[in-house]
Design an enzyme around this catalytic site. Structure first.
Site, short mmCIF file in Angstrom:
data_model
loop_
_atom_site.label_atom_id
_atom_site.label_comp_id
_atom_site.label_asym_id
_atom_site.label_seq_id
_atom_site.Cartn_x
_atom_site.Cartn_y
_atom_site.Cartn_z
N ASP A 70 92.97 39.02 72.82
CA ASP A 70 94.11 37.97 72.84
C ASP A 70 96.02 38.41 72.69
O ASP A 70 96.93 37.49 73.00
CB ASP A 70 94.36 36.38 72.28
CG ASP A 70 94.68 36.57 71.14
OD1 ASP A 70 94.71 37.43 70.52
OD2 ASP A 70 94.42 35.30 71.27
N CYS A 73 96.24 40.41 68.30
CA CYS A 73 94.54 40.89 67.91
C CYS A 73 95.36 41.61 66.08
O CYS A 73 94.91 41.12 65.35
CB CYS A 73 94.50 41.32 67.99
SG CYS A 73 94.68 42.25 69.66
N HIS A 246 93.77 47.08 71.31
CA HIS A 246 92.54 46.64 70.73
C HIS A 246 92.66 46.46 69.03
O HIS A 246 92.12 47.83 69.06
CB HIS A 246 91.83 45.80 71.23
CG HIS A 246 90.89 44.58 70.54
ND1 HIS A 246 91.43 43.38 70.40
CD2 HIS A 246 89.59 44.49 69.70
CE1 HIS A 246 91.22 42.86 69.49
NE2 HIS A 246 89.41 43.43 69.27
#
Lengths: 259, 185
Positions: A70, A73, A246
């Protein structure tokens, strides 16, 4: 006047679309997952470059824990990793709580309003202090509670920005296009959901005194995932996996991760 | 463990109190209140036009909605009073202000928002327009204003009183000859 109106409609459409995407992501993944085998990543990639790199790190990091994608992270995974470390090394917890206290003073010195900074700080202090006599499982619930978990992320963002604003000379040379540290923080640190990049990681790890080891699972050359410790030369207490855009948590074999 | 809703509500309560005792906001006549008692998701604000701005003497009403995800998403703020400003839609009252969009930070508060709106009303940002039509008229603000006051002064110098001169110029798209012809016809 129609131009102005279209502009508004477009803004509203974009915001509605972003909300829908966020909702979809939220429903498909917990903020912090349970521990799983790192080898489960193999199923996500057909590309031989990635599968080779994944296989190369299975011995060093047999287990992992996924973080919701989101845009928060890094902050969330890093905070979680810190909590796990001190849950396993309770004797060192008071020192970390003291460091947290100092970051709060730094946030005020950087000009953040006491009223909101205090809210976030108190939540973090209170939650991490629970580790004195509670197991990590208690904080696993905290990290999966939207409100508390986001307060922790908000505080880590604040510490990142405050550290940059109080160490301008260290960071200004790395900013592009004449951007000021204040403008960088307003654009790339303070807003919730904006990805954490290298500079922010340096700032946050320096401020909290907890080094992180990052394994990079990306398209760079080589058959193994490159690893870097930030800040350089310190012993890492938290291990993260980077995939473009990510971060997840990795576990070396001796660390006993709770379920 | 407190549910999220009460965390947001508790914060809004304190934010309203913060606005009410803020000296800068008090002195400039900016106020905020709940639309319905006990409801912390919908607020009503008003900003008084600052002296020496085109908004002097006016009171500008604001609609403020607090989303469930507050303070991690910005409050939704729009003008209820129609306002002629390049960063506000003259149709819907929607506001183009970075901190109400992608530069909102969870450490900001309603006080921050109101102070930023006051600042926006004191200095337009025509390069980042919400209302394209108004932006074209305002920018570049200084030259445009100077040109209009020059024309007005011409008529005043002829002995015509200022309000009458302004009306005539306004009715003739600021054409000096046409305005004079209109006054003396």
């Amino acid at each position: 006047m129609s131009e102005g109106k279209d502009e508004v409609n477009r803004d509203q459409e974009i915001m509605a679309q972003m909300d829908a995407i966020k909702k979809e992501v939220a429903e498909s993944a917990p903020l912090m997952s349970d521990v799983m085998d790192t080898s489960t990543l193999l199923a996500e990639y057909g590309d031989p470059l990635f599968t080779t790199k994944i296989k190369s790190m299975l011995d060093a990091f047999p287990k992992m824990r996924k973080t919701r994608g989101d845009g928060n992270c890094f902050y969330r995974a890093y905070a979680y990793g810190i909590a796990e470390h001190f849950a396993a090394h309770k004797d060192k917890l008071p020192g970390f709580l003291e460091t947290l206290k100092q970051t709060f003073d730094m946030a005020l010195a950087a000009g953040y309003p006491e009223f909101t900074a205090e809210d976030f700080y108190e939540t973090v202090q209170e939650q991490f202090a629970r580790l004195k006599d509670e197991p990590m499982e208690a904080l696993h619930a905290t990290f999966n509670d939207d409100g508390l978990s986001n307060y922790i992320v908000a505080y880590f963002r604040l510490v990142t920005a405050a550290h940059m604003k109080t160490h301008v000379d260290d960071f200004l040379p790395f900013l592009e296009g004449g951007e000021t540290v204040a403008a960088f923080c307003a654009r790339a640190v303070d807003p919730f959901g904006v990805d954490c990049e290298h500079l922010q990681i340096i700032a946050l790890t320096q401020a909290l005194g907890v080094a992180v080891n990052i394994a990079y699972l990306d398209r760079s050359a080589g058959e193994t995932a490159a690893q870097h410790v930030i800040p350089d030369g310190q012993e890492p207490l938290v291990f993260l996996l980077y995939r473009p855009g990510h971060y997840d948590i990795l576990y070396p074999p001796p660390a006993v991760a709770h379920t | 463990m407190p549910p999220r809703k009460s965390m947001a509500q508790g914060r809004i309560k304190r934010e309203i109190a913060e606005v009410k005792k803020d000296k800068q906001l008090l002195e400039s006549g900016t106020v905020i209140k709940q639309v319905k008692e006990g409801d912390y998701t919908h607020l009503h604000g008003s900003i008084r036009g600052a002296p020496d701005t085109p908004y002097e003497g006016g009171t500008f009403e604001l609609d403020i909605q607090i989303p469930d995800t507050y303070p991690f998403s910005p409050p939704k703020v729009k003008f209820l009073t129609r306002i002629w400003h390049p960063n506000v839609s003259s149709q819907t009252g929607a506001i183009c202000l970075d901190i109400l969009k992608d530069q909102w930070a969870a450490a900001m508060t309603l006080r921050t928002v109101l102070l930023s709106l006051q600042a926006l009303m004191a200095a337009a940002e025509p390069d980042d327009p919400q209302d394209a039509v108004v932006a074209k008229q305002v920018s570049p603000a200084d030259e445009h204003t100077a040109e209009l006051s020059g024309k007005l002064q011409q008529l005043v110098d002829m002995g015509i009183d200022a309000p009458q001169a302004r009306d005539a110029l306004s009715a003739t798209s600021w054409n000096v000859e046409a305005a004079i012809a209109r006054i003396y016809s």
